[in-house]
Design a protein around this motif. Structure first.
Motif, PDB file in Angstrom:
ATOM      1  N   ARG A  45       0.858  -1.191   0.000  1.00  0.00           N
ATOM      2  CA  ARG A  45       0.000   0.000   0.000  1.00  0.00           C
ATOM      3  C   ARG A  45       0.891   1.236   0.000  1.00  0.00           C
ATOM      4  O   ARG A  45       1.965   1.239   0.588  1.00  0.00           O
ATOM      5  CB  ARG A  45      -0.846  -0.034   1.279  1.00  0.00           C
ATOM      6  CG  ARG A  45      -1.805   1.112   1.387  1.00  0.00           C
ATOM      7  CD  ARG A  45      -2.557   1.050   2.676  1.00  0.00           C
ATOM      8  NE  ARG A  45      -3.473  -0.067   2.646  1.00  0.00           N
ATOM      9  CZ  ARG A  45      -4.244  -0.415   3.668  1.00  0.00           C
ATOM     10  NH1 ARG A  45      -4.203   0.264   4.781  1.00  0.00           N
ATOM     11  NH2 ARG A  45      -5.049  -1.438   3.583  1.00  0.00           N
ATOM     12  N   ARG A  55      -4.741  10.071  -7.555  1.00  0.00           N
ATOM     13  CA  ARG A  55      -5.582   9.568  -8.654  1.00  0.00           C
ATOM     14  C   ARG A  55      -4.725   9.134  -9.847  1.00  0.00           C
ATOM     15  O   ARG A  55      -4.918   8.064 -10.422  1.00  0.00           O
ATOM     16  CB  ARG A  55      -6.564  10.649  -9.106  1.00  0.00           C
ATOM     17  CG  ARG A  55      -7.753  10.796  -8.221  1.00  0.00           C
ATOM     18  CD  ARG A  55      -8.808  11.713  -8.860  1.00  0.00           C
ATOM     19  NE  ARG A  55      -9.764  12.101  -7.844  1.00  0.00           N
ATOM     20  CZ  ARG A  55      -9.913  13.324  -7.368  1.00  0.00           C
ATOM     21  NH1 ARG A  55      -9.185  14.318  -7.842  1.00  0.00           N
ATOM     22  NH2 ARG A  55     -10.809  13.582  -6.426  1.00  0.00           N
ATOM     23  N   ALA A  58      -2.682   5.982  -8.952  1.00  0.00           N
ATOM     24  CA  ALA A  58      -3.544   4.797  -8.918  1.00  0.00           C
ATOM     25  C   ALA A  58      -3.847   4.318 -10.336  1.00  0.00           C
ATOM     26  O   ALA A  58      -3.834   3.112 -10.621  1.00  0.00           O
ATOM     27  CB  ALA A  58      -4.833   5.104  -8.166  1.00  0.00           C
ATOM     28  N   GLU A  59      -4.104   5.256 -11.219  1.00  0.00           N
ATOM     29  CA  GLU A  59      -4.381   4.912 -12.611  1.00  0.00           C
ATOM     30  C   GLU A  59      -3.152   4.271 -13.252  1.00  0.00           C
ATOM     31  O   GLU A  59      -3.249   3.247 -13.931  1.00  0.00           O
ATOM     32  CB  GLU A  59      -4.786   6.176 -13.371  1.00  0.00           C
ATOM     33  CG  GLU A  59      -5.255   5.912 -14.783  1.00  0.00           C
ATOM     34  CD  GLU A  59      -5.734   7.181 -15.463  1.00  0.00           C
ATOM     35  OE1 GLU A  59      -5.231   7.456 -16.575  1.00  0.00           O
ATOM     36  OE2 GLU A  59      -6.589   7.888 -14.892  1.00  0.00           O
ATOM     37  N   CYS A  85      -2.714   0.841 -11.802  1.00  0.00           N
ATOM     38  CA  CYS A  85      -3.913   0.001 -11.932  1.00  0.00           C
ATOM     39  C   CYS A  85      -4.353  -0.576 -10.583  1.00  0.00           C
ATOM     40  O   CYS A  85      -4.622  -1.773 -10.445  1.00  0.00           O
ATOM     41  CB  CYS A  85      -3.689  -1.115 -12.940  1.00  0.00           C
ATOM     42  SG  CYS A  85      -3.303  -0.516 -14.591  1.00  0.00           S
ATOM     43  N   VAL A  86      -4.370   0.289  -9.573  1.00  0.00           N
ATOM     44  CA  VAL A  86      -4.848  -0.089  -8.236  1.00  0.00           C
ATOM     45  C   VAL A  86      -5.892   0.935  -7.798  1.00  0.00           C
ATOM     46  O   VAL A  86      -5.907   2.061  -8.305  1.00  0.00           O
ATOM     47  CB  VAL A  86      -3.701  -0.164  -7.196  1.00  0.00           C
ATOM     48  CG1 VAL A  86      -2.675  -1.233  -7.562  1.00  0.00           C
ATOM     49  CG2 VAL A  86      -3.031   1.184  -7.011  1.00  0.00           C
ATOM     50  N   PRO A  87      -6.762   0.561  -6.850  1.00  0.00           N
ATOM     51  CA  PRO A  87      -7.735   1.545  -6.371  1.00  0.00           C
ATOM     52  C   PRO A  87      -7.081   2.633  -5.520  1.00  0.00           C
ATOM     53  O   PRO A  87      -5.985   2.448  -4.998  1.00  0.00           O
ATOM     54  CB  PRO A  87      -8.703   0.718  -5.522  1.00  0.00           C
ATOM     55  CG  PRO A  87      -8.075  -0.602  -5.313  1.00  0.00           C
ATOM     56  CD  PRO A  87      -6.931  -0.750  -6.263  1.00  0.00           C
ATOM     57  N   MET A  88      -7.758   3.753  -5.410  1.00  0.00           N
ATOM     58  CA  MET A  88      -7.313   4.846  -4.549  1.00  0.00           C
ATOM     59  C   MET A  88      -8.425   5.164  -3.563  1.00  0.00           C
ATOM     60  O   MET A  88      -9.602   5.086  -3.910  1.00  0.00           O
ATOM     61  CB  MET A  88      -7.014   6.102  -5.373  1.00  0.00           C
ATOM     62  CG  MET A  88      -6.449   7.237  -4.510  1.00  0.00           C
ATOM     63  SD  MET A  88      -6.704   8.876  -5.234  1.00  0.00           S
ATOM     64  CE  MET A  88      -8.074   9.469  -4.275  1.00  0.00           C
ATOM     65  N   ILE A  89      -8.033   5.478  -2.363  1.00  0.00           N
ATOM     66  CA  ILE A  89      -9.006   5.929  -1.378  1.00  0.00           C
ATOM     67  C   ILE A  89      -8.466   7.180  -0.709  1.00  0.00           C
ATOM     68  O   ILE A  89      -7.282   7.256  -0.382  1.00  0.00           O
ATOM     69  CB  ILE A  89      -9.339   4.821  -0.346  1.00  0.00           C
ATOM     70  CG1 ILE A  89     -10.543   5.201   0.484  1.00  0.00           C
ATOM     71  CG2 ILE A  89      -8.146   4.494   0.525  1.00  0.00           C
ATOM     72  CD1 ILE A  89     -11.181   4.035   1.200  1.00  0.00           C
ATOM     73  N   TYR A 137     -13.459   9.218   2.717  1.00  0.00           N
ATOM     74  CA  TYR A 137     -13.878   7.998   3.419  1.00  0.00           C
ATOM     75  C   TYR A 137     -14.565   8.347   4.741  1.00  0.00           C
ATOM     76  O   TYR A 137     -15.620   7.810   5.063  1.00  0.00           O
ATOM     77  CB  TYR A 137     -12.642   7.120   3.641  1.00  0.00           C
ATOM     78  CG  TYR A 137     -12.903   5.751   4.204  1.00  0.00           C
ATOM     79  CD1 TYR A 137     -13.471   4.745   3.423  1.00  0.00           C
ATOM     80  CD2 TYR A 137     -12.535   5.434   5.510  1.00  0.00           C
ATOM     81  CE1 TYR A 137     -13.670   3.472   3.937  1.00  0.00           C
ATOM     82  CE2 TYR A 137     -12.730   4.160   6.027  1.00  0.00           C
ATOM     83  CZ  TYR A 137     -13.304   3.181   5.237  1.00  0.00           C
ATOM     84  OH  TYR A 137     -13.502   1.923   5.755  1.00  0.00           O
ATOM     85  N   ASP A 191      -6.015  -4.342   0.923  1.00  0.00           N
ATOM     86  CA  ASP A 191      -5.376  -4.642  -0.359  1.00  0.00           C
ATOM     87  C   ASP A 191      -4.429  -3.532  -0.801  1.00  0.00           C
ATOM     88  O   ASP A 191      -4.364  -2.464  -0.204  1.00  0.00           O
ATOM     89  CB  ASP A 191      -6.432  -4.905  -1.430  1.00  0.00           C
ATOM     90  CG  ASP A 191      -7.412  -3.742  -1.590  1.00  0.00           C
ATOM     91  OD1 ASP A 191      -7.429  -2.852  -0.724  1.00  0.00           O
ATOM     92  OD2 ASP A 191      -8.142  -3.717  -2.587  1.00  0.00           O
ATOM     93  N   ARG A 220      -3.274  -0.520  -2.610  1.00  0.00           N
ATOM     94  CA  ARG A 220      -3.989   0.661  -3.084  1.00  0.00           C
ATOM     95  C   ARG A 220      -3.212   1.906  -2.728  1.00  0.00           C
ATOM     96  O   ARG A 220      -2.284   1.863  -1.936  1.00  0.00           O
ATOM     97  CB  ARG A 220      -5.403   0.727  -2.505  1.00  0.00           C
ATOM     98  CG  ARG A 220      -5.460   0.909  -0.998  1.00  0.00           C
ATOM     99  CD  ARG A 220      -6.881   0.978  -0.441  1.00  0.00           C
ATOM    100  NE  ARG A 220      -7.688  -0.151  -0.862  1.00  0.00           N
ATOM    101  CZ  ARG A 220      -8.909  -0.029  -1.430  1.00  0.00           C
ATOM    102  NH1 ARG A 220      -9.456   1.128  -1.586  1.00  0.00           N
ATOM    103  NH2 ARG A 220      -9.574  -1.084  -1.791  1.00  0.00           N
TER     104      ARG A 220
END
Length: 170
Positions: free
Chosen positions: A3, A19, A22-23, A26-30, A35, A70, A72
């Protein structure tokens, strides 16, 4: 890849860089602020007004530990680092990257943003806050200066550092 946590003062570029990174990976961003708003059901500015900064910092501490485990990108609120347990948690569970930006540029970037509760402070108070947080931010695994750089340049520096770090661990 572990992470990746992006820390830094408001306006340093955490969300924008997060952002794009993450792009690229190829992983999610939070975003921890988003949140918290989602979980509590109100904007951060409203949390500050109705419950106070101490309550918001408690939410930060609690919700940091409930993020999905995971791989991210996690973009943090500017004050996430003021609590030692948050700094320690981030270092234990991922790679911490401090996005540094000169104070004058930060002020230019956030001049018209009314969503930030601490922006109502006087300029001198904000600069003092920035200076107080610098030692906490500097505890990160790496410091990336975003001053005067395009998002793509910052993301490229981070990508290179991640690759070097992963190669060393193999």
């Amino acid at each position: 890849m572990k992470r990746v946590y992006l820390t830094g003062f408001m306006g340093a570029g955490k969300t924008t860089v997060g952002r794009a990174l993450a792009e690229q990976l190829c992983v999610p961003m939070i975003d921890t602020d988003s949140y918290i708003e989602e979980k509590i059901g109100k904007p951060i500015k409203q949390i500050f007004v109705e419950e106070g900064e101490a309550a918001f910092r408690r939410y930060e501490r609690e919700f940091l530990r409930t993020l999905p485990p995971d791989k991210r990108i996690v973009t943090t609120g500017g004050g996430m680092v003021i609590q030692p347990e948050n700094r320690e948690w981030m270092k234990q569970t991922g790679m911490v990257i401090y996005l540094h930006c000169d104070f004058a540029e930060i002020m230019r970037r956030i001049a018209d943003d009314d969503t930030r509760p601490l922006l109502s402070n006087q300029l001198e108070d904000l600069q003092r806050l920035w200076e107080q947080r610098l030692p906490y931010y500097s505890e990160a695994h790496i410091v990336i200066d975003t001053t005067g750089k395009r998002v793509e340049e910052v993301v490229q520096e981070i990508m290179e550092w991640i690759k070097k770090t992963e190669n060393r661990q193999e």
